[in-house]
Motif scaffolding. Structure first.
Motif, PDB file in Angstrom:
ATOM      1  N   UNK B 392       0.848  -1.200   0.000  1.00 36.49           N
ATOM      2  CA  UNK B 392       0.000   0.000   0.000  1.00 36.49           C
ATOM      3  C   UNK B 392       0.881   1.247   0.000  1.00 36.49           C
ATOM      4  N   UNK B 393       2.057   1.124   0.549  1.00 33.98           N
ATOM      5  CA  UNK B 393       3.095   2.161   0.475  1.00 33.98           C
ATOM      6  C   UNK B 393       4.371   1.515   0.986  1.00 33.98           C
ATOM      7  N   UNK B 394       5.485   1.987   0.518  1.00 35.64           N
ATOM      8  CA  UNK B 394       6.758   1.439   0.992  1.00 35.64           C
ATOM      9  C   UNK B 394       7.863   2.435   0.686  1.00 35.64           C
ATOM     10  N   UNK B 395       8.069   3.352   1.608  1.00 37.60           N
ATOM     11  CA  UNK B 395       9.058   4.409   1.397  1.00 37.60           C
ATOM     12  C   UNK B 395      10.432   3.984   1.900  1.00 37.60           C
ATOM     13  N   UNK B 396      10.759   2.716   1.702  1.00 41.27           N
ATOM     14  CA  UNK B 396      12.036   2.206   2.203  1.00 41.27           C
ATOM     15  C   UNK B 396      13.232   2.847   1.487  1.00 41.27           C
ATOM     16  N   UNK B 397      13.060   3.128   0.195  1.00 40.16           N
ATOM     17  CA  UNK B 397      14.178   3.770  -0.517  1.00 40.16           C
ATOM     18  C   UNK B 397      14.481   5.137   0.092  1.00 40.16           C
ATOM     19  N   UNK B 398      13.429   5.812   0.539  1.00 36.07           N
ATOM     20  CA  UNK B 398      13.656   7.096   1.210  1.00 36.07           C
ATOM     21  C   UNK B 398      14.365   6.899   2.549  1.00 36.07           C
ATOM     22  N   UNK B 399      14.007   5.815   3.237  1.00 34.98           N
ATOM     23  CA  UNK B 399      14.709   5.510   4.503  1.00 34.98           C
ATOM     24  C   UNK B 399      16.199   5.317   4.225  1.00 34.98           C
ATOM     25  N   UNK B 400      16.503   4.529   3.184  1.00 35.16           N
ATOM     26  CA  UNK B 400      17.913   4.316   2.819  1.00 35.16           C
ATOM     27  C   UNK B 400      18.594   5.658   2.569  1.00 35.16           C
ATOM     28  N   UNK B 401      17.941   6.470   1.732  1.00 35.72           N
ATOM     29  CA  UNK B 401      18.580   7.708   1.282  1.00 35.72           C
ATOM     30  C   UNK B 401      18.746   8.695   2.433  1.00 35.72           C
ATOM     31  N   UNK B 402      17.682   8.907   3.162  1.00 35.36           N
ATOM     32  CA  UNK B 402      17.774   9.926   4.219  1.00 35.36           C
ATOM     33  C   UNK B 402      18.624   9.460   5.389  1.00 35.36           C
ATOM     34  N   UNK B 403      18.515   8.175   5.704  1.00 38.09           N
ATOM     35  CA  UNK B 403      19.337   7.632   6.786  1.00 38.09           C
ATOM     36  C   UNK B 403      20.821   7.709   6.428  1.00 38.09           C
ATOM     37  N   UNK B 404      21.121   7.300   5.208  1.00 37.47           N
ATOM     38  CA  UNK B 404      22.523   7.298   4.765  1.00 37.47           C
ATOM     39  C   UNK B 404      23.102   8.701   4.755  1.00 37.47           C
ATOM     40  N   UNK B 405      22.286   9.647   4.297  1.00 35.43           N
ATOM     41  CA  UNK B 405      22.748  11.031   4.232  1.00 35.43           C
ATOM     42  C   UNK B 405      23.053  11.557   5.628  1.00 35.43           C
ATOM     43  N   UNK B 406      22.130  11.343   6.534  1.00 31.04           N
ATOM     44  CA  UNK B 406      22.309  11.837   7.879  1.00 31.04           C
ATOM     45  C   UNK B 406      23.508  11.174   8.559  1.00 31.04           C
ATOM     46  N   UNK B 407      23.685   9.898   8.274  1.00 33.04           N
ATOM     47  CA  UNK B 407      24.763   9.158   8.917  1.00 33.04           C
ATOM     48  C   UNK B 407      26.125   9.493   8.302  1.00 33.04           C
ATOM     49  N   UNK B 408      26.094   9.880   7.034  1.00 29.64           N
ATOM     50  CA  UNK B 408      27.353  10.105   6.331  1.00 29.64           C
ATOM     51  C   UNK B 408      27.911   8.831   5.729  1.00 29.64           C
TER      52      UNK B 408
END
Lengths: 330, 723, 167
Positions: B392-408
């Motif tokens: 129904x929704x799966x924003x996992x790619x956004x989790x990857x992207x935003x998490x990775x960015x924040x983490x460095x």
């Protein structure tokens, strides 16, 4: 817990008069009440010694320190003289228990802490220390936290205190008062190895009360380090701990060395002869490693605690290195 | 209407009660003449009670009764009566039912006395002789005695064996996870108040008051209207309150026998004598092509269970749904042992199953020389392969992207042991997380007082999750009222039906019921007002506002009348065509001193996709807590059993280690945008479990990056890290 | 069974709890924790382990934080005790209580009174200032919900508002 009679003597003499096989002194209560709730300790009488005049910390004529048995662990760790002249002791105390428990626990009581062995603590299972002759399931059971040195076929428990490891390194003396009067016990002789009588943790007689700890003048000040290794960052008993003190001569040779280990035996573990043999050797990592190997030479691991040998050796080297660094960069 | 309260980081409405000590938990209700029960536990893993000698205990002044299997009041004899809403398959444990000893720590008697001290002391005087029988408690030693778990696993898809065989890159690794106990800070307790008319009012530590009520009704054959179970505040549960625990049975048994009010509170040691997260051994096989595309996945797990029930959890399903793969085989077996039945524990199945999957993915990334994050991106699945339905929704790619960015993450040197700082080895690891977004049937009532206060209620609980607060927000929004004019009531079996609080489905189940009830009540109010006050007839419903105790419309005030509405909500038909899940990406930094085996998790970034977040403050707390749980799983938690004695031995909080404050480094929580109008009308998926999932794997992956050492046996204690 | 020791005799003690004097008869085996909870209905002080392993029972005894579970009530004769119920002034919450709410420094709330009392004791000790020091000084209070980060944030915020030796 079992019902018990309660008394609060006004004098040391009264207190020791009331002592007996079914009686226990209570001060902080942090260990005794814990064990009474587990039915491990079942005293018929509890003698509250908190009314006794044993709360003083004073400098002795020889430049040492005498610490009343009722001084709390927190007071002692934060005592100005202790912080300034015996930082090793301060560090060791603060590495133990929690702030709440350190506010409650007494200096004397700290020496009398009983082992954290799972089997000792669970009155529903055998344990030679708690119920002599019932057996030692730890030998072939869960023994990750148990002894690698000085154990016997009857008991593989370790002493849980941090403070005592520092006191061993500082060569404290334990002042006790009994019905026969006072005596002084060198720290190394206070706790005992389990042998065939693991129910006895120390050499105190039934009627004897710890009244004070005497510290000789500090053999080292800045050049010391307490290193504790445990399963979480705080509020856990030591897997291995090291109280290390060092005196380094101008030519960078070892002029004094003391190392006591916690978490490895039924008592804080030292080898004074071995320490002496290091005098004059260069104060280097290689010397510390050689010392660590020698101190652990007789270690006998159980099924789940062989790691303690490596850990203890590495911890000794690290603690001595830190102690040395502490002097160079105070 | 004003800007909605939903979506705002509001303080907990129950905050003042909790910080002042006014919040009462199950074992804290006073009652004149209350008796205290102390449970006597066994020390044998299997056998039969030969004799119980209660004479000494009964001789202690203040002891009222000692109950055991020979003198207990009548209880149901059939198994079904003991089954509850979260029962496992089999025959539920029946406290004090007969002479069978099924596990070490089993309650064998209850001492009831005038004071807690007397009860505890007398308990130590009860002598119980047991004819012990040989027992088996070691999962690893009994793997040959495994049977297929009675779980509805997705059938095999494609041809795993062939695809794995042909895959150019493979991982075949086995992981193990230990027994863990929930250990909520509040020990389980039940206060059973025996009313003058013989009815029972119970304050129980539970995640489902109606579950406890139904249980008592069946077990003691009581009329339902004569049993009311309340749980206003629950001091943590994490799954331990999903089934009625034995303190409830024993307290009710004693109250019925003695016709007096009785409280039974378990000791911390006794908190290790019922459900727990089961020990597992899991084999993961992954096959991939050179680009990292998964060609084959097999996840075969074996878990422990009791001899009387087959406990199952969703342990392996995640491997068939998190990534896209055409050839999947899942297997799940159970080994019955002489232990208590396991029990759902925060993110049951996922917390342990995803460890294996996500560590294996890391191993695969290493085998491929591919960035672990990239490997996951390559295998992103927009549909759930197990069900063959789109998400129904799966924003996992956004989790990857935003998490990775924040983490460095981009500055990570992939070579093991390559990152060092001040003598410590530094490791960066990551993992994905997944949890199902479920919705259950639930009911709610909304009542408007004549003085303009809105009362909304449902029999759900708040185990610390923030239910009181979130439901108040939803209700206030749905009715169009200020937060202060709304009270949400929960934790009472007499309220409208709600499911157990678990599985992260409270907001998604009870939330729609609350919303619908408030909307319906608002409609009822408008209709009533238009009839009562004819001048309002032509005015748009949106102009009706309840404020300051009155109905206010177009600048004029009108008196109110009390009214209420009750609704039953259920998942929409539209949902059926879709799969729904929450997802996360967890990034972890560890610092390891190899010589001393010490490890510090200095940073965690958890990026979560959970639909719409109703209260970012309480939701963030859920994720923070989940991460702390994950760190405990990774590094510390393990209930150790002595197989010779068949008994858990570190049954206390000094040796069952959970993280302390000093263990916790920086934790950052990110909620990514994830609009979802399919999952439920709130678009909200729940956050109770997802925070845990993946964390332990990310830590183990970071450890491997730091040291080059792959540890597959959890937890990662000192001896496994020592250089 | 005349050889079974029965419940011990009671002793008279006096306690100042949250500013109020109490004259009580207590048996020696009664812990301060059970006295507060079962006899005085001050249930804000929590029992999490009863063995000094969790800190949920933390109260201030003569201003110092202690575990009430390992304290015999009889040994507190003449002492001044502050529990969570004694921190707020009427409806005005203690700065720590306020900060705990603002930072969502709890979930289930069961460890919370102990955390707050512990932080009050910590402030009085005056030793912990940095984040790392606060974390170590608050490690005697377990939180199974895992609210540690928020607890530290709340304590950091409230610390400057807690001058003076007494709460």
């Amino acid at each position: 817990m079992m019902p018990f009679a309660y008394s609060k003597p006004d004098s040391i003499e009264q207190a020791v008069q009331q002592a007996g096989p079914d009686a226990r002194f209570i001060a902080g209560g942090t260990n005794l009440l814990d064990l009474m709730k587990e039915n491990v300790e079942r005293p018929a009488r509890v003698i509250d010694i908190t009314g006794l005049p044993l709360r003083e910390v004073r400098t002795t004529a020889n430049g040492g320190l005498q610490i009343g048995a009722l001084v709390s662990n927190a007071e002692l760790a934060w005592h100005l003289d202790v912080e300034a002249r015996y930082p090793l002791l301060s560090q060791a105390i603060l590495a133990g228990a929690s702030p709440q428990l350190r506010n409650m626990a007494s200096t004397g009581g700290n020496l009398l802490q009983r082992t954290r062995c799972h089997y000792f603590y669970d009155a529903a299972v055998p344990c030679n220390k708690r119920a002599p002759g019932s057996g030692c399931p730890a030998r072939d059971g869960l023994n990750r936290q148990h002894a690698i040195l000085g154990a016997s076929e009857h008991c593989v428990a370790v002493h849980p205190s941090d403070m005592c490891v520092a006191l061993a390194a500082l060569e404290a003396r334990v002042l006790v008062h009994g019905r026969q009067g006072e005596r002084e016990i060198p720290f190394a002789d206070f706790h005992r190895l389990p042998g065939a009588t693991p129910e006895r943790d120390n050499c105190l007689a039934e009627d004897e009360l710890i009244v004070a700890i005497a510290l000789p003048p500090p053999p080292f000040v800045a050049c010391s380090h307490y290193l504790k290794l445990r399963d979480r960052a705080s509020y856990a008993f030591a897997l291995v701990s090291v109280a290390a003190g060092l005196v380094v001569a101008d030519d960078n040779s070892i002029a004094g060395l003391r190392v006591a280990l916690g978490g490895v035996a039924h008592k804080p573990w030292r080898d004074v002869g071995l320490e002496r043999s290091m005098l004059g050797r260069p104060a280097t990592r290689e010397s510390y490693a050689a010392f660590a190997d020698a101190l652990l030479r007789d270690a006998r691991p159980l099924a789940h605690n062989a790691f303690k040998i490596t850990l203890a050796k590495n911890a000794i080297i690290r603690a001595l290195t830190q102690a040395q660094a502490a002097e160079e960069h105070p | 209407m004003n800007s909605p309260l939903s979506g705002q980081p509001l303080d907990r409405v129950d905050g003042p009660a909790k910080v002042t000590g006014r919040a009462r938990y199950a074992g804290e209700y006073p009652e004149p003449g209350l008796l205290y029960g102390s449970v006597v536990s066994g020390n044998v893993a299997r056998g039969r009670i030969r004799r119980i000698d209660c004479d000494a205990a009964l001789a202690v002044p203040g002891v009222v009764e000692v109950l055991h299997h020979l003198n207990r009041p009548k209880m149901a004899g059939d198994d079904e009566s003991y089954e509850d809403a979260d029962a496992a398959e089999g025959k539920p444990f029946r406290p004090l039912f007969n002479d069978r000893v099924l596990y070490s720590g089993q309650p064998l008697a209850l001492v009831v006395a005038e004071s807690l001290e007397v009860a505890r002391y007398a308990g130590s005087l009860v002598r119980i002789e047991i004819d012990a029988e040989a027992h088996r408690t070691d999962l690893f030693a009994e793997l040959d005695n495994a049977h297929d778990a009675p779980a509805e696993l997705p059938g095999p898809r494609g041809d795993f064996a062939g695809a794995f065989e042909a895959a150019p890159f493979k991982v075949d690794a086995t992981y193990s996870t230990p027994v863990e106990h929930h250990n909520p800070m509040e020990p389980h307790a039940s206060t059973v108040i025996y009313n003058a008319d013989g009815s029972l009012q119970v304050h129980d530590k539970t995640q489902g008051t109606q579950n406890s009520q139904d249980y008592l009704v069946k077990v003691f054959d009581l009329p339902k209207e004569r049993v009311r179970v309340c749980a206003a505040y629950v001091g943590g549960a994490f799954g331990s309150g999903l089934r009625p625990q034995y303190q409830l049975t024993l307290a009710a048994m004693a109250a019925l026998r003695l016709q007096r009010s009785v409280r039974v509170t378990l000791t911390r040691q006794q908190m290790f004598t019922f459900g727990y997260r089961p020990r597992t051994v899991q084999r993961l096989r992954l096959g991939a092509d050179a680009q990292g595309r998964l060609l084959a996945i097999s996840h075969e797990a074996t878990g422990q269970t009791s001899r009387f029930e087959d406990f199952t959890e969703h342990l392996v399903e995640w491997s068939g749904m998190l990534y896209r793969c055409d050839n999947v085989a899942l297997g799940y077996r159970l080994v019955p042992l002489d232990v208590y039945t396991p029990l759902d524990m925060r993110a049951p199945g996922a917390a342990s199953g995803v460890i294996a999957l996500e560590c294996a993915m890391d191993e695969l990334a290493q085998a491929l020389s591919l960035d672990p994050l990239e490997l996951r991106r390559v295998n992103f699945a927009d549909s759930n392969g197990n069900e063959g339905k789109p998400y129904s929704s799966k924003a996992l790619l956004d989790c990857y992207a935003r998490g990775a960015l924040r983490f460095g993450w981009h500055s990570r040197d992939p070579r093991p042991r390559s990152m060092q700082d001040q003598g410590e080895l530094v490791g960066w690891g990551m993992a994905g997380g997944v949890w199902e977004a479920m919705q259950m049937k639930a009911s709610a009532r909304a009542r408007l007082d004549a003085d303009g206060h809105l009362w909304v209620s449902s029999a759900t609980t708040d185990i610390g999750t923030g239910t009181y607060t979130v439901m108040t927000q939803i209700a206030a929004d749905a009715f169009g009222m200020a937060l202060a004019d709304v009270t949400f009531q929960l934790g009472d079996s007499s309220l409208p039906t709600a499911p157990l609080q678990g599985g992260s489905f409270t907001v998604s189940s009870v939330g729609p019921a609350v919303r619908q009830a408030c909307q319906a009540l608002r409609g009822k109010l408008v209709a009533w007002a238009k009839g009562r006050y004819p001048e309002l007839a032509g005015i748009d419903a949106g102009a009706f506002v309840v404020r300051d105790g009155q109905l206010q419309v177009a600048g004029k005030a009108y008196a109110l009348e009390a009214m209420d509405v009750r609704v039953d909500a259920e998942p929409s038909a539209r949902r059926q065509g879709f799969a729904s899940a929450t997802h996360s990406a967890v990034f972890v930094e560890v610092r390891i001193d190899e010589a001393l085996g010490t490890l510090r998790v200095s940073r965690v970034v958890s990026a979560v996709a959970a639909g719409r977040v109703i209260n970012p403050k309480t939701a963030r707390s859920q994720i923070l807590g989940g991460v702390v749980w994950g760190l405990g799983m990774a590094l510390q938690e393990e209930t150790q059993i002595d197989h010779g004695l068949g008994r858990y031995m570190n049954h206390n909080l000094a040796e069952y280690h959970i993280p302390v404050n000093a263990d916790i480094g920086e934790i950052e929580v990110i909620f990514v945008d994830e609009p979802d109008d399919i999952v439920n009308e709130l678009g909200s998926k729940g956050v109770g479990e997802i925070g845990v999932v993946g964390v332990a794997a990310a830590v183990a992956n970071a450890v491997c990056h730091a040291t080059g050492r792959r540890v597959r046996d959890f937890p990662l204690t000192v001896e496994k890290l020592l250089g | 069974m005349s050889d079974v020791p029965s419940a011990p005799n009671t002793h008279a003690i006096g306690l100042y709890i949250n500013g109020e004097q109490h004259h009580l008869q207590v048996p020696p085996w009664l812990t301060l924790l059970d006295l507060l909870r079962d006899e005085l209905d001050l249930v804000g002080t929590k029992k999490g382990c009863d063995h000094g392993q969790c800190g949920a029972c933390t109260v201030l005894r003569n201003g110092r934080r202690v575990n009430a579970c390992l304290t015999l009530a009889i040994m507190c004769d003449g002492d001044e005790l502050t529990t969570i119920e004694g921190l707020a002034h009427g409806d005005r919450l203690h700065p720590l209580q306020q900060a705990f709410i603002a930072h969502d420094a709890f979930q289930c709330g069961y460890c919370t009174p102990g955390q707050i009392c512990s932080a009050v004791g910590m402030a009085r000790e005056g030793r912990a200032r940095s984040r790392a020091q606060i974390q170590e000084a608050m490690s005697g209070n377990l939180c199974r919900c895992g609210a540690y980060s928020n607890i530290v944030a709340a304590v950091e915020e409230a610390l400057p508002q807690m001058g003076g030796p007494r709460p």
